[in-house]
Design an enzyme around this catalytic site. Structure first.
Site, PDB file in Angstrom:
ATOM      1  N   GLN A 205       0.833  -1.214   0.000  1.00 18.52           N
ATOM      2  CA  GLN A 205       0.000   0.000   0.000  1.00 18.52           C
ATOM      3  C   GLN A 205       0.862   1.256   0.000  1.00 18.52           C
ATOM      4  OE1 GLN A 205      -0.491  -2.644   2.002  1.00 18.52           O
ATOM      5  NE2 GLN A 205      -2.660  -2.975   2.469  1.00 18.52           N
ATOM      6  N   ASP A 246      -6.952   1.175  12.313  1.00 21.45           N
ATOM      7  CA  ASP A 246      -8.111   0.360  11.931  1.00 21.45           C
ATOM      8  C   ASP A 246      -9.054   0.129  13.097  1.00 21.45           C
ATOM      9  OD1 ASP A 246      -5.840  -0.358   9.931  1.00 21.45           O
ATOM     10  OD2 ASP A 246      -7.746  -0.890   8.980  1.00 21.45           O
TER      11      ASP A 246
HETATM   12  O1  MRU Z   1      -5.366  -3.772   4.672  1.00 21.75           O
HETATM   13  P1  MRU Z   1      -5.725  -2.334   4.463  1.00 21.75           P
HETATM   14  O2  MRU Z   1      -5.063  -1.727   3.277  1.00 21.75           O
HETATM   15  O3  MRU Z   1      -7.223  -2.111   4.488  1.00 21.75           O
HETATM   16  O4  MRU Z   1      -5.136  -1.609   5.741  1.00 21.75           O
HETATM   17  C1  MRU Z   1      -5.271  -0.223   5.856  1.00 21.75           C
HETATM   18  C2  MRU Z   1      -4.549   0.336   7.017  1.00 21.75           C
HETATM   19  O5  MRU Z   1      -4.021  -0.367   7.851  1.00 21.75           O
HETATM   20  C3  MRU Z   1      -4.577   1.814   7.173  1.00 21.75           C
HETATM   21  O6  MRU Z   1      -3.399   2.277   7.748  1.00 21.75           O
HETATM   22  C4  MRU Z   1      -5.751   2.168   8.096  1.00 21.75           C
HETATM   23  O7  MRU Z   1      -6.927   1.573   7.629  1.00 21.75           O
HETATM   24  C5  MRU Z   1      -5.972   3.604   8.181  1.00 21.75           C
HETATM   25  S1  MRU Z   1      -6.762   4.181   6.698  1.00 21.75           S
HETATM   26  C6  MRU Z   1      -7.186   5.766   6.878  1.00 21.75           C
END
Ligand code: MRU
Length: 358
Positions: A205, A246
């Protein structure tokens, strides 16, 4: 700053048009900008599970629109539409386990359904509720950007360099981001020279999404391997690590993308401040500590393969995709209700009693 942030808003990942949900397929970025159209809850649940849409607030927003789609399809089909919508909500709830924004948004939709007045259109009411969740998240991003920038200014004015992890930007939210919103604000205010971005294995990401978002806006960005973070803190003048979340529990523990915990430990060692930026929809006061947070584990193949090509040895792989950073490693949690420095249970519960600041 608000107007300049709004002017810089270029990327969006979620759109609602003509009774359908459109999602930018984040699995294909940055190579291809492909939008997918969804017209039922099962499709949206699959989009969340397979990471077409990802990032805690964005998952919640997509699920809310998924409930509106469910009502439309189930009413068309006739029969016990209430029971069918409940089943669709259960399907959406099962799509991913860690980001609490998903369950928060589904609760909001469930409560709206329970408050329907006689003669009111369920579809129109649920569409409006989902749009409100979407718009409120965008507003929360703006408030958090301002509060985060104020926090940086309070502690040391201009900073040289920041480090971030995963993607917390426009792709992960309804606006232009949580942690990345603060970083955008700090850049607009002339407070930073460079942003270091962890690549964020295994989904990348950081390298695919965050680096792309920052580069699109001309913000100086350097990509690094996750394992370079401690070295960078020591040698590159990092003053803040800024990340999203999260799920945040009642005592201020924070679940975020795997690798966040080791960043916080390293930040403490190097005297680097650690900021978590998340809307209050990410706070789960029903869980006492981070030990209670369900941590998603994904397929080992995500570690053993790259682009579908196997390169790892023929072994078992353990792939937890979130970890929990204990509250005592966190300098500040920034939400749209205000900030909490050195979080603990009493401060978190005071925060949750406050109204939104916008
Ligand atoms: O697995 P993902 O890409 O959904 O994980 C996203 C994250 O861990 C982000 O850092 C978190 O959701 C914050 S998004 C504003």
């Amino acid at each position: 700053m608000r107007d300049r942030l709004l002017a810089a808003e270029k990327v969006k990942a979620i759109d609602w048009r003509d009774g359908a949900l459109f999602l930018l397929d984040q699995r294909l970025l940055p190579a291809s900008e492909t939008w997918l159209r969804y017209t039922d809850a099962a499709g949206v649940a699959e989009a969340i599970r397979s990471m077409v849409v990802r990032g805690a607030p964005a998952i919640g927003i997509a699920a809310a629109y998924g409930v509106a789609l469910s009502a439309a399809r189930r009413l068309e089909a006739g029969g016990d539409w209430h029971a069918a919508v409940s089943a669709d909500m259960a399907l959406l709830a099962a799509s991913r386990p860690t980001a609490v924004n998903l369950f928060w948004a589904l609760n909001r939709m469930r409560e709206r359904l329970a408050r329907l007045r006689s003669g009111e259109s369920p579809v129109a009411a649920l569409e409006a509720e989902a749009a409100d969740i979407h718009e409120s998240d965008r507003e929360a991003n703006l408030t958090m950007a301002q509060l985060g920038v104020d926090m940086i200014r309070k502690h040391q004015g201009n900073v040289q360099a920041l480090l971030t992890h995963c993607n917390t930007g426009a792709l992960a939210t309804g606006g232009f981001g949580t942690a990345l919103g603060v970083i955008r604000g700090a850049w607009i205010e002339g407070m930073i020279e460079r942003v270091y971005v962890d690549e964020t294995r295994p989904w990348l990401q950081g390298s695919r999404l965050t680096a792309w978002e920052l580069a699109n806006e001309g913000i100086p960005v350097t990509l690094n391997a996750d394992s370079a973070a401690a070295h960078i803190m020591k040698t590159k003048g990092i003053t803040w690590v800024i990340v999203g979340a999260d799920r945040i529990t009642a005592n201020g523990d924070v679940a975020n993308k795997i690798g966040t915990y080791q960043l916080a430990v390293n930040a403490m060692h190097h005297g680097v401040r650690f900021m978590v930026v998340a809307p209050s929809s990410t706070i789960d006061m029903s869980l006492a500590t981070g030990d209670d947070i369900p941590i998603e584990e994904r397929a080992g193949s995500e570690l053993l393969e790259v682009g579908g090509v196997r390169f790892g040895a023929d072994v078992e792989a353990f792939n937890p995709v979130f970890d929990v950073t204990p509250a005592d490693l966190i300098d500040v949690i920034v939400t749209e209700k205000g900030v909490v420095e050195r979080p603990d249970t009493a401060k978190m519960s005071q925060l949750m009693c406050r109204k939104r600041l916008h």
